[in-house]
Design a protein around this motif. Structure first.
Motif: not given
Length: 220
Positions: A40-53
């Motif tokens: 149920g996640w969107r690409g932006c959810d995972l993308g945000w996480e990786r941006l912060q990392e």
């Protein structure tokens, strides 16, 4: 409505470099992205996480300019895709505050942290309604145990989440006043990050991927 369903409609212009960066961080063929979308996640959810990392890794490596750019992209992404009561929205604003601090704009940095702290006030309600995926995977015994005590287990998770929330609030307050903190939230992210793609993971990302001013003896 489940917390993970909240989403803002896109608005405004994005930085020219933002889309290529996001595509590089979350390529269409990414296996983790496929699993996230199935949950149920969107690409932006995972993308945000990786941006912060990636931003935190850049800062730790001494690349302040790289961290600044990534945090700015994260703030742009949050403004486009997250509701203002989403904890990641507040974290994105705070991290944009750190970007301002790194470029010498201390007044803007403090304003952003202060606003993020006000937005963080919505966290208790968000935690209360967040969707928590079941964890047991190893055996029939653990599945039965989790099913029997599932409500108690969720209540325990929410209490622990609020402990993280209070700690993050203290970091936001420190950022608003330009005072350092004596601990690193980000170092705990790898150990605390759930395998499941649920609202708990979104919340922990917000609480632990928060950039906070460090005391001088913790900058190395």
């Amino acid at each position: 409505m489940k917390a993970h369903q909240a989403c803002r409609a896109p608005a405004g212009r994005c930085p020219a470099s933002a889309i290529p960066i996001l595509r590089a961080l979350v390529p269409a063929s990414d296996a983790e992205l496929a699993a996230a979308r199935a949950a149920g996640w969107r690409g932006c959810d995972l993308g945000w996480e990786r941006l912060q990392e990636r931003a935190e890794s850049a800062l730790h490596a001494g690349n302040g300019a790289g961290a600044t750019g990534l945090w700015r992209h994260g703030w742009w992404l949050a403004r486009l895709r997250f509701s203002t009561d989403d904890p990641r929205y507040a974290t994105s604003l705070a991290n944009a505050g750190m970007a301002a601090r790194l470029t010498g704009n201390e007044p803007l940095a403090r304003l952003r942290y202060a606003r993020a702290l006000r937005l963080w006030g919505a966290v208790p309600d968000w935690v209360e309604r967040m969707d928590i995926a079941r964890r047991a995977r190893s055996s029939t015994f653990h599945l039965r145990l989790e099913a029997t005590y599932w409500e108690d287990y969720k209540a325990s998770i929410r209490r622990r989440a609020m402990d993280f929330a209070r700690e993050a609030a203290a970091c936001l307050d420190a950022g608003a006043h330009g005072t350092p903190v004596t601990f690193r939230l980000h170092e705990r992210w790898r150990g605390e990050r759930p395998a499941a793609f649920d609202d708990l993971r979104k919340f922990l990302g917000a609480a632990l991927l928060l950039a906070a001013p460090q005391s001088p003896d913790m900058t190395n």
